[in-house]
Motif scaffolding. Sequence first.
Motif, PDB file in Angstrom:
ATOM      1  N   GLN A   1      -2.030  -4.791  -5.797  1.00 58.99           N
ATOM      2  CA  GLN A   1      -0.722  -5.465  -6.035  1.00 58.99           C
ATOM      3  C   GLN A   1       0.147  -5.049  -4.920  1.00 58.99           C
ATOM      4  OE1 GLN A   1       0.505  -7.486  -8.346  1.00 58.99           O
ATOM      5  NE2 GLN A   1      -2.040  -7.924  -8.654  1.00 58.99           N
ATOM      6  N   LEU A   2      -0.023  -3.480  -4.690  1.00 61.03           N
ATOM      7  CA  LEU A   2       0.947  -2.788  -3.518  1.00 61.03           C
ATOM      8  C   LEU A   2       0.679  -3.343  -2.221  1.00 61.03           C
ATOM      9  CD1 LEU A   2       3.327  -0.864  -3.531  1.00 61.03           C
ATOM     10  CD2 LEU A   2       1.607   1.130  -3.181  1.00 61.03           C
ATOM     11  N   ASP A   3      -0.426  -3.752  -1.978  1.00 58.42           N
ATOM     12  CA  ASP A   3      -0.814  -4.065  -0.530  1.00 58.42           C
ATOM     13  C   ASP A   3       0.120  -5.168  -0.053  1.00 58.42           C
ATOM     14  OD1 ASP A   3      -2.952  -2.260  -0.187  1.00 58.42           O
ATOM     15  OD2 ASP A   3      -4.423  -3.712  -0.701  1.00 58.42           O
ATOM     16  N   GLU A   4       0.670  -5.966  -0.985  1.00 55.65           N
ATOM     17  CA  GLU A   4       1.627  -7.047  -0.652  1.00 55.65           C
ATOM     18  C   GLU A   4       2.835  -6.595  -0.401  1.00 55.65           C
ATOM     19  OE1 GLU A   4       1.665  -9.867  -4.003  1.00 55.65           O
ATOM     20  OE2 GLU A   4      -0.703  -9.999  -4.077  1.00 55.65           O
ATOM     21  N   LYS A   5       3.301  -5.367  -0.723  1.00 59.50           N
ATOM     22  CA  LYS A   5       4.612  -4.887  -0.679  1.00 59.50           C
ATOM     23  C   LYS A   5       4.753  -3.706   0.543  1.00 59.50           C
ATOM     24  CE  LYS A   5       6.208  -7.538  -3.957  1.00 59.50           C
ATOM     25  NZ  LYS A   5       7.198  -8.734  -3.851  1.00 59.50           N
ATOM     26  N   ALA A   6       3.566  -3.173   0.780  1.00 60.77           N
ATOM     27  CA  ALA A   6       3.780  -1.809   1.590  1.00 60.77           C
ATOM     28  C   ALA A   6       2.294  -1.788   2.429  1.00 60.77           C
ATOM     29  CB  ALA A   6       4.260  -0.744   0.731  1.00 60.77           C
ATOM     30  N   ALA A   7       2.641  -0.925   3.511  1.00 65.54           N
ATOM     31  CA  ALA A   7       1.583  -0.256   4.303  1.00 65.54           C
ATOM     32  C   ALA A   7       1.574   1.309   3.989  1.00 65.54           C
ATOM     33  CB  ALA A   7       1.556  -0.359   5.735  1.00 65.54           C
ATOM     34  N   TYR A   8       0.490   1.620   3.372  1.00 68.20           N
ATOM     35  CA  TYR A   8       0.442   3.174   2.540  1.00 68.20           C
ATOM     36  C   TYR A   8      -0.854   3.654   2.926  1.00 68.20           C
ATOM     37  CZ  TYR A   8      -1.493   0.645  -1.100  1.00 68.20           C
ATOM     38  OH  TYR A   8      -2.729  -0.029  -1.816  1.00 68.20           O
ATOM     39  N   PRO A   9      -0.946   4.997   2.792  1.00 64.96           N
ATOM     40  CA  PRO A   9      -2.423   5.649   2.894  1.00 64.96           C
ATOM     41  C   PRO A   9      -3.010   5.017   1.279  1.00 64.96           C
ATOM     42  CG  PRO A   9      -0.764   7.039   3.304  1.00 64.96           C
ATOM     43  CD  PRO A   9       0.021   6.060   2.645  1.00 64.96           C
ATOM     44  N   ARG A  10      -4.065   4.481   1.561  1.00 61.99           N
ATOM     45  CA  ARG A  10      -4.873   4.192   0.299  1.00 61.99           C
ATOM     46  C   ARG A  10      -6.213   4.620   0.255  1.00 61.99           C
ATOM     47  NH1 ARG A  10      -7.869  -0.371  -0.079  1.00 61.99           N
ATOM     48  NH2 ARG A  10      -6.266  -1.540  -1.353  1.00 61.99           N
ATOM     49  N   ILE A  11      -6.808   4.470  -0.843  1.00 63.49           N
ATOM     50  CA  ILE A  11      -8.199   4.810  -1.236  1.00 63.49           C
ATOM     51  C   ILE A  11      -8.999   3.774  -1.269  1.00 63.49           C
ATOM     52  CG2 ILE A  11      -9.811   6.091  -2.856  1.00 63.49           C
ATOM     53  CD1 ILE A  11      -7.408   7.677  -4.049  1.00 63.49           C
ATOM     54  N   SER A  12      -9.960   3.700  -0.081  1.00 61.73           N
ATOM     55  CA  SER A  12     -11.167   2.792  -0.019  1.00 61.73           C
ATOM     56  C   SER A  12     -12.383   3.104  -0.481  1.00 61.73           C
ATOM     57  CB  SER A  12     -11.308   2.331   1.378  1.00 61.73           C
ATOM     58  OG  SER A  12      -9.865   1.592   2.007  1.00 61.73           O
ATOM     59  N   ASN A  13     -12.820   4.513  -0.223  1.00 67.23           N
ATOM     60  CA  ASN A  13     -13.903   5.064  -0.791  1.00 67.23           C
ATOM     61  C   ASN A  13     -13.757   5.662  -1.980  1.00 67.23           C
ATOM     62  OD1 ASN A  13     -16.285   6.444  -1.398  1.00 67.23           O
ATOM     63  ND2 ASN A  13     -16.860   6.799   0.940  1.00 67.23           N
TER      64      ASN A  13
END
Length: 247
Positions: free
Chosen positions: A224-236
């Motif tokens: 959901q947040l990917d549509e609003k911002a670029a941020y440090p995310r957890i992929s693994n």
Amino acid sequence: MPRLVYSKFIDWLAHVYVYCAQGTSKKVITREEWEKKLNDVKIRKEDMNKLVMNFLVTEGYVDAAEKFRMESGTEPDIDLATITDRMAVKKAVQCGNVEDAIEKVNDLNPEILDTNPQLFFHLQQQRLIELIRNGKVEEALEFAQEELAPRGEENQSFLEELERTVALLAFEDVTNCPVGELLDISQRLKTASEVNAAILTSQSHEKDPKLPSLLKMLIWAQNQLDEKAAYPRISNLSTAMLEDPAA
């Protein structure tokens, strides 16, 4: 530890999503700002311990649950002695000893199978699969006709599952037939999990641990947040490492 990161991450995601939704352009949140906000989120150790205990109890890790109880002082919300009986049932199904599993379930609580026709059918279906696996063709056909066919006449979905199972007998090389997955170990695990869930429900205990739900919530919130911002995310999810935001 990763589980602490998950809880903080989800809480912080909710705040960030509201903040980002106020603007129209995609915002960029630096790693430094992100980690600072994560560290501001307070998670009680007692709550984290309960989450761990819930996972151990629900999944049946009785020895680990007992050690964790002694080390953390966290009391399980279910008698650990009942886990041993539940795991004996689960292990019997996983080993293909379905008749033994049914007996053990009835010893625990006869109402479990009496009130759950779908579970009972799936156990009987697994018995049929085991007969076919062991090459007992005549016994398998007789069992299907006497035990499963009458239930299939009353329930269309049961009939379809029965037809798929009996179709195994039509192929010499079952490993390459369209329904060959029924003989895979994963089918036993699926049936065992269904029995495990039914026993937990009969004991007024949640059938699913909370931790996987928390991880699903994390993935959903990130999407959901990917549509609003670029941020440090957890992929693994296994490491819970934060990745630098995409430019």
